[in-house]
Design a protein around this motif. Structure first.
Motif, PDB file in Angstrom:
ATOM      1  N   PRO A 147       0.747  -1.281  -0.282  1.00  0.00           N
ATOM      2  CA  PRO A 147       0.192   0.076  -0.032  1.00  0.00           C
ATOM      3  C   PRO A 147       1.304   1.518  -0.031  1.00  0.00           C
ATOM      4  O   PRO A 147       1.587   1.075   0.509  1.00  0.00           O
ATOM      5  CB  PRO A 147      -1.078  -0.076   0.967  1.00  0.00           C
ATOM      6  N   VAL A 148       0.289   2.498  -0.528  1.00  0.00           N
ATOM      7  CA  VAL A 148       1.314   3.771  -0.703  1.00  0.00           C
ATOM      8  C   VAL A 148       1.732   4.035   0.321  1.00  0.00           C
ATOM      9  O   VAL A 148       3.039   4.136   0.892  1.00  0.00           O
ATOM     10  CB  VAL A 148       0.916   4.762  -1.346  1.00  0.00           C
ATOM     11  N   ALA A 149       1.069   3.939   1.631  1.00  0.00           N
ATOM     12  CA  ALA A 149       0.974   3.999   3.189  1.00  0.00           C
ATOM     13  C   ALA A 149       1.627   3.838   3.870  1.00  0.00           C
ATOM     14  O   ALA A 149       2.425   3.881   4.504  1.00  0.00           O
ATOM     15  CB  ALA A 149      -0.014   3.956   3.656  1.00  0.00           C
ATOM     16  N   GLU A 150       3.277   2.285   3.138  1.00  0.00           N
ATOM     17  CA  GLU A 150       3.700   1.623   3.306  1.00  0.00           C
ATOM     18  C   GLU A 150       5.045   1.718   2.906  1.00  0.00           C
ATOM     19  O   GLU A 150       6.052   1.183   2.715  1.00  0.00           O
ATOM     20  CB  GLU A 150       3.805   0.388   3.728  1.00  0.00           C
ATOM     21  N   ALA A 151       4.595   2.894   2.105  1.00  0.00           N
ATOM     22  CA  ALA A 151       5.680   2.999   0.661  1.00  0.00           C
ATOM     23  C   ALA A 151       6.712   4.112   0.618  1.00  0.00           C
ATOM     24  O   ALA A 151       6.118   4.856  -0.725  1.00  0.00           O
ATOM     25  CB  ALA A 151       5.549   2.112  -0.903  1.00  0.00           C
ATOM     26  N   ALA A 152       6.597   5.018   1.718  1.00  0.00           N
ATOM     27  CA  ALA A 152       6.990   6.362   2.060  1.00  0.00           C
ATOM     28  C   ALA A 152       7.950   6.697   0.420  1.00  0.00           C
ATOM     29  O   ALA A 152       8.577   7.775   0.142  1.00  0.00           O
ATOM     30  CB  ALA A 152       8.264   6.856   3.065  1.00  0.00           C
ATOM     31  N   LEU A 153       8.663   5.949  -0.043  1.00  0.00           N
ATOM     32  CA  LEU A 153      10.318   6.334  -1.207  1.00  0.00           C
ATOM     33  C   LEU A 153      10.203   5.770  -2.343  1.00  0.00           C
ATOM     34  O   LEU A 153      10.605   6.025  -3.125  1.00  0.00           O
ATOM     35  CB  LEU A 153      11.675   5.606  -0.932  1.00  0.00           C
ATOM     36  N   ALA A 154       8.816   4.802  -2.551  1.00  0.00           N
ATOM     37  CA  ALA A 154       8.122   4.206  -3.703  1.00  0.00           C
ATOM     38  C   ALA A 154       7.376   5.225  -4.566  1.00  0.00           C
ATOM     39  O   ALA A 154       6.669   5.591  -3.961  1.00  0.00           O
ATOM     40  CB  ALA A 154       7.870   2.917  -3.256  1.00  0.00           C
ATOM     41  N   ALA A 214       7.847  17.407  -4.639  1.00  0.00           N
ATOM     42  CA  ALA A 214       6.600  17.371  -3.296  1.00  0.00           C
ATOM     43  C   ALA A 214       5.862  16.891  -2.677  1.00  0.00           C
ATOM     44  O   ALA A 214       5.598  16.809  -1.272  1.00  0.00           O
ATOM     45  CB  ALA A 214       5.569  18.556  -4.237  1.00  0.00           C
ATOM     46  N   GLU A 215       5.591  14.749  -3.572  1.00  0.00           N
ATOM     47  CA  GLU A 215       5.182  14.533  -2.842  1.00  0.00           C
ATOM     48  C   GLU A 215       5.508  13.267  -1.877  1.00  0.00           C
ATOM     49  O   GLU A 215       5.673  13.157  -0.711  1.00  0.00           O
ATOM     50  CB  GLU A 215       4.822  12.902  -3.618  1.00  0.00           C
ATOM     51  N   GLN A 216       7.288  13.828  -2.302  1.00  0.00           N
ATOM     52  CA  GLN A 216       8.223  13.211  -0.959  1.00  0.00           C
ATOM     53  C   GLN A 216       8.607  13.632   0.271  1.00  0.00           C
ATOM     54  O   GLN A 216       8.387  13.239   1.169  1.00  0.00           O
ATOM     55  CB  GLN A 216       9.134  12.803  -2.353  1.00  0.00           C
ATOM     56  N   ARG A 217       8.306  15.480   0.353  1.00  0.00           N
ATOM     57  CA  ARG A 217       8.536  16.038   1.010  1.00  0.00           C
ATOM     58  C   ARG A 217       6.996  15.085   2.370  1.00  0.00           C
ATOM     59  O   ARG A 217       6.547  15.822   3.374  1.00  0.00           O
ATOM     60  CB  ARG A 217       8.120  17.575   0.741  1.00  0.00           C
ATOM     61  N   ARG A 220       5.206  13.156   2.385  1.00  0.00           N
ATOM     62  CA  ARG A 220       5.074  11.301   2.780  1.00  0.00           C
ATOM     63  C   ARG A 220       5.918  12.029   3.834  1.00  0.00           C
ATOM     64  O   ARG A 220       5.586  11.038   5.108  1.00  0.00           O
ATOM     65  CB  ARG A 220       5.792  10.858   1.836  1.00  0.00           C
ATOM     66  N   PHE A 221       7.345  12.122   3.556  1.00  0.00           N
ATOM     67  CA  PHE A 221       8.063  12.300   4.763  1.00  0.00           C
ATOM     68  C   PHE A 221       7.930  13.451   5.957  1.00  0.00           C
ATOM     69  O   PHE A 221       7.850  12.778   7.020  1.00  0.00           O
ATOM     70  CB  PHE A 221       9.415  13.176   4.329  1.00  0.00           C
ATOM     71  N   THR A 222       7.361  14.148   5.874  1.00  0.00           N
ATOM     72  CA  THR A 222       6.416  15.171   7.053  1.00  0.00           C
ATOM     73  C   THR A 222       5.392  13.970   7.950  1.00  0.00           C
ATOM     74  O   THR A 222       5.514  14.553   9.152  1.00  0.00           O
ATOM     75  CB  THR A 222       5.648  15.860   6.685  1.00  0.00           C
ATOM     76  N   LEU A 223       4.912  13.660   6.894  1.00  0.00           N
ATOM     77  CA  LEU A 223       4.039  12.423   7.348  1.00  0.00           C
ATOM     78  C   LEU A 223       4.203  11.670   8.461  1.00  0.00           C
ATOM     79  O   LEU A 223       4.240  11.177   9.176  1.00  0.00           O
ATOM     80  CB  LEU A 223       2.874  11.696   6.683  1.00  0.00           C
TER      81      LEU A 223
END
Length: 348
Positions: free
Chosen positions: A240-247, A280-283, A285-288
């Motif tokens: 799931p996307v929520a478990e793949a912060a760098l993918a 932007a999406e990586q930022r 996800r990292f913040t979350l």
């Protein structure tokens, strides 16, 4: 009860040395494998502005003291990933890093605070190509160690056979009877209440303050992971996307990401991605991830702004990190990671 002899005691070293020499041989064989495929070996600096921004990764903090007495906080890296991706942005096409990384809060038969990570990247290639790499490396390590099978804790695995590929959703259905993707929205958002109800129905323990990520991890650890890598290696994909912060999200289904893990004998060996290149999406996800780290551990790590800037120009690529010590453990039939580390860190 007496304490065990230190690793440097001559008779202990004599017992350990055959495995350590096999370790050297496997490392040499892997370096040759990369060289023959036009990979460039790179050396990532261990000191970094950010050690990584995943919730459950804990780092060793340090600082640089300047000639004027100024102090800059730094961390020992938990992976060479950020540095390697900057090299991809700079123009490198095929690279690998083979060296020590550092993770705090981790010690046990499969964990050591300092360990060796093999990480490699392919620009313009899919993450399926990394799956093929993994299969080749299992066979190469076994061949170099003279092992016909890998074994660990009464489980064994054929390192020469093609690994089984299994999606996370299929694994949840097969081993836990849970429809995981019914709790994930098309935008990657998660439904904690739906997953909580599914665990309750499956008879798994829950707590009122469990997050969706907590519940996901509990199913993985208690119901799913124990079955992986038995007989054949397992490639578990489409997290799931929520478990793949760098993918990056999958083109097939936006609810899942291009992430996979490799398992042998129930041991996680590698973690690979189709790399996310949206800064932007990586930022976001990292913040979350750091918000969740703050909730659980009461701390957070800084974002590497230099990395995020480089990500904006990084080409499409796939990358993977493999725990080299664990691979050597399986190839040599060892039962704990310190048996295959030349100079283990002191401590219990």
């Amino acid at each position: 009860m007496t304490n065990p002899s230190p690793w440097w005691t001559p008779h202990v070293h004599a017992d350990r040395r055959p495995r350590l020499m096999l370790r050297n041989g496997i490392a040499a064989a892997l370096r040759d494998w990369f060289s023959r495929r036009d990979f460039v070996e790179v050396e990532a600096a261990a000191l970094q502005v950010s050690p990584g921004n995943e919730t459950h990764l804990s780092a060793f903090a340090s600082e640089v003291i300047g000639p004027d007495g100024s102090r800059q906080p730094l961390y020992l890296h938990t992976s060479p990933e950020f540095a390697c991706k900057k090299l991809l942005a700079a123009g490198e096409q095929r690279i690998f890093s083979f060296g020590p990384v550092y993770r705090n809060r981790e010690r046990g038969p499969l964990h050591h605070p300092e360990f060796t990570m093999l990480e490699w990247y392919r620009v313009g290639e899919t993450y399926e190509s990394l799956m093929l790499d993994c299969a080749a490396m299992l066979a190469l390590a076994a061949e170099r160690a003279g092992a016909k099978r890998f074994s660990f804790r009464n489980r064994d695995c054929d390192p020469f056979a093609e690994p089984e590929r299994l999606t996370v959703a299929d694994a949840f259905t097969r081993y836990a009877g849970i429809d995981l993707l019914s709790t994930v929205a098309d935008d990657g958002g998660t439904d904690r209440e739906a997953l909580y109800a599914a665990l309750t129905k499956a008879g798994l323990r829950t707590a009122p303050d469990d997050s969706w990520a907590d519940l996901f991890s509990r199913v993985m650890v208690e119901k799913v992971e124990p079955f992986f890598g038995q007989g054949l290696a397992t490639i578990l994909c489409e997290y799931p996307v929520a478990e793949a912060a760098l993918a990056r999200p999958s083109a097939r289904d936006p609810r899942v990401a291009e992430r996979f893990e490799l398992y042998c004998c129930g041991v996680e060996l590698a973690n690979g991605f189709g790399e996310l290149t949206d800064a932007a999406e990586q930022r976001r996800r990292f913040t979350l991830e750091m918000d969740e780290k703050q909730r659980i551990y009461g701390e957070r790590y800084p974002l590497d702004e230099d990395f995020l800037a480089a990500l904006a120009i990084m080409p499409q690529a796939s990358g993977i990190a493999l725990g080299f010590d664990r691979l050597v453990m399986l190839a040599t039939g060892s039962q704990k990671i310190e048996d295959v580390i030349w100079t283990p860190v002191a401590g219990s």
